[in-house]
Write an enzyme that holds these catalytic residues in place. Structure first.
Site, PDB file in Angstrom:
ATOM      1  N   ASP A  79       0.796  -1.299   0.046  1.00 38.86           N
ATOM      2  CA  ASP A  79       0.385  -0.003  -0.181  1.00 38.86           C
ATOM      3  C   ASP A  79       0.983   1.448   0.003  1.00 38.86           C
ATOM      4  OD1 ASP A  79      -0.837  -2.445   0.498  1.00 38.86           O
ATOM      5  OD2 ASP A  79      -1.885  -1.413   2.680  1.00 38.86           O
ATOM      6  N   GLU A 101     -10.178  -2.550   4.452  1.00 39.58           N
ATOM      7  CA  GLU A 101      -8.835  -2.142   4.907  1.00 39.58           C
ATOM      8  C   GLU A 101      -9.127  -0.443   3.864  1.00 39.58           C
ATOM      9  OE1 GLU A 101      -6.326  -5.617   4.955  1.00 39.58           O
ATOM     10  OE2 GLU A 101      -6.547  -5.170   2.947  1.00 39.58           O
TER      11      GLU A 101
HETATM   12  C1  FRU Z   1      -3.745  -3.719   3.140  1.00 34.85           C
HETATM   13  C2  FRU Z   1      -3.199  -4.275   3.874  1.00 34.85           C
HETATM   14  C3  FRU Z   1      -3.396  -3.101   5.782  1.00 34.85           C
HETATM   15  C4  FRU Z   1      -2.229  -3.446   5.671  1.00 34.85           C
HETATM   16  C5  FRU Z   1      -1.553  -4.266   5.084  1.00 34.85           C
HETATM   17  C6  FRU Z   1      -0.398  -4.768   5.645  1.00 34.85           C
HETATM   18  O1  FRU Z   1      -3.549  -4.210   1.596  1.00 34.85           O
HETATM   19  O2  FRU Z   1      -3.909  -5.478   4.571  1.00 34.85           O
HETATM   20  O3  FRU Z   1      -4.919  -3.604   5.591  1.00 34.85           O
HETATM   21  O4  FRU Z   1      -2.538  -1.961   7.262  1.00 34.85           O
HETATM   22  O5  FRU Z   1      -1.726  -4.105   3.765  1.00 34.85           O
HETATM   23  O6  FRU Z   1       0.699  -4.775   4.531  1.00 34.85           O
END
Ligand code: FRU
Length: 508
Positions: A49, A231
């Protein structure tokens, strides 16, 4: 005898060297075949992300989920890159490292102009990052409260970051999925508002100083898509016809319209406590399989610039690159548009992209009674490139990318079903995951009798923006050799009113 032995040793050494060079070349060329030219990707190793995107003093900061020691997901750090034009990125040292409270999951960053946090000293405006700390040990020990929200601040315009010694600032109430804080300043109530993804919904919190947080409300239990966990939320206001409307972006994994990870949104009102959507139907920001966990930059005023992670959790860890894995989408500007039936978000590549467009090849009134081949007209087709098509009617057509290895990527419009599609079933290296070789579709929302399409194609990704960005699809592909040709055809004999093709320049 002795000289024969020496010759044999030399031959053996030369052979060994050749094998080594060939091996390096295969790895190198394989990775360079797929390494995006105009999209951000980490110098080495894994990213997911985008995080903490903040614009300050003419610099766009991009932090990102980063595993510095491996090309698969692992203990997360915040990688860092900066840009002055959203297109050329400079790698910076890792910004935030794990500590005893956990690894550094996704989150956001704000410019604390009024120094509400008190982190600023000697008149220096603090940049404050708010992120989830994921405590793996607590998770393994079977606890539920292993995700908590913490702060870090920068007093040198984002270069270096220090953790707040009062971390965590928002304690987990015992819910396993409790993460990805996105914070914004809400002027009417003069408070910071945090949107947090909590299992199948969003919690909203408020704070006067980024340190003490009070829960305001919950949203989403019975709204939108729920095929997986929610998320990476993002709440922001967006001007529409002179009014400020509120948009809530929420990523969802799995449960996307073309399987796996995807991002939905709601349009409505926000009064500092509650988010009230105008309707609760599912709307997707991008129908392609490869745009996830995107959020917008803070500090850009009314201009809302969105960036996503260009992959999908279904196969992100096994896509065929080695030295690095994953890239970001192009930055996109978001606008609210009325289609007559509904209000939708339209996305377009940021205008800064035009600075790297070479002089376009332009052709008007192309009758697709027979296929139109771009190459003889333009010379060998080069990637990355931008293709703009405008038509005065709505008819089936398809654009095929081809290479010498016989791979094809087909992008088009299917009138019978009134939808756009991207077919990557024959696009080259597709066997690494059973869901990768697929035809993905997206509805056409516009009811106009004209059609337009902007395609931005890098060496391993295609981004389609149709009808002024009302329908968007982002898609990865991994051909065995670079694509070198583009052919456009139409069984219905469509006419392209205007075609523009420009090579996009790499580098700075
Ligand atoms: C989304 C996610 C978020 C988390 C991160 C961990 O892709 O799953 O919810 O904070 O990636 O790398």
């Amino acid at each position: 005898m002795k000289s024969a032995f020496i010759v044999a040793v030399i031959l053996f050494r030369v052979l060994l060297l050749n094998i080594q060079v060939a091996a390096q070349h295969t790895t190198g060329s394989h990775d360079s075949l797929y390494r995006p030219r105009i999209h951000f990707s980490p110098k080495a190793h894994w990213m997911n992300d985008p995080n903490g995107m903040v614009y300050y003093k003419g610099t766009y900061h991009l932090f990102y989920q980063y595993h510095p020691y491996s090309s698969v997901w692992g203990p997360m750090h915040w990688g860092h890159a900066t840009s002055r034009n959203l297109i050329h990125w400079e790698h910076q040292p890792i910004a935030i490292y794990p500590d005893s409270l956990g690894t550094i999951f996704s989150g956001s960053a704000v410019v604390d102009i009024n120094n509400t946090s008190g982190f600023g000293s000697k008149g220096q405006v603090p940049l404050v990052a708010i992120f989830t700390q994921h405590d793996e040990k607590a998770e393994k020990a079977g606890k539920n409260d292993f995700q908590n929200q913490s702060l870090a601040y920068s007093l040198d315009d984002g270069k270096t970051w220090s953790k707040y010694d009062g971390n965590p600032v928002l304690q987990n109430p015992g819910i396993r999925d409790f993460r990805d804080p996105k914070v914004m300043w809400h002027q009417p109530t003069k408070k910071w508002i945090m949107s947090l993804a909590v299992a199948d919904r969003i919690f909203f919190y408020s704070s006067p100083d980024l340190k003490k947080w009070s829960k305001e409300s919950e949203f989403g239990e019975s709204a939108g898509a729920h095929g997986g966990v929610w998320e990476c939320p993002d709440l922001f206001s967006l001007d529409y016809d002179g009014r400020a409307l509120w948009v809530l972006v929420v990523s969802l994994n799995p449960g996307g319209p073309n399987k796996g990870s995807a991002t939905q949104y709601f349009i409505g009102d926000f009064d500092g406590k509650n988010f009230s959507p105008y309707n609760t139907e599912t709307k997707w920001l991008d129908y392609g399989p490869d745009d996830y966990a995107g959020i917008t930059w803070s500090g850009t005023g009314n201009r809302k610039i969105f960036l996503g992670w260009m992959s999908n959790w279904m196969y992100a860890n096994i896509v065929p690159t080695e030295s690095w894995r994953s890239a970001a989408t192009l930055p996109r500007e978001l606008k609210i548009k009325n289609t007559g039936n509904d209000m939708l978000i339209a996305s377009q590549p940021v205008k800064e992209l035009s600075a790297i467009r070479s002089k376009p090849f332009i052709r008007n009134n192309i009758f697709l009674g027979k296929p139109f081949h771009l190459a003889p007209n333009t010379g060998p087709v080069k990637f990355p490139c931008l293709l703009d098509l405008a038509m005065d009617q709505v008819k089936d057509f398809s654009i095929t990318l081809l290479n010498e290895a016989g791979n094809e990527l087909v992008i088009g419009y299917d009138g019978k079903n009134n939808r756009y599609f991207i077919d990557r079933t024959r696009s080259g290296n597709v066997g690494f995951h059973q869901e990768f070789a697929a035809i993905h579709t997206a509805p056409r929302f516009s009811s106009s009798s004209k059609m337009d399409m902007t395609l931005v194609i890098d060496v391993s990704s295609a981004e389609l923006f149709a009808d002024d960005g009302l329908t968007v699809m982002t898609q990865l592909f991994f051909p065995h050799a670079p694509f070198t040709k583009i052919t456009i055809q139409s069984a219905e004999g469509a006419v392209i009113k205007k075609l523009e093709y420009s090579v996009l320049k790499e580098g700075r």
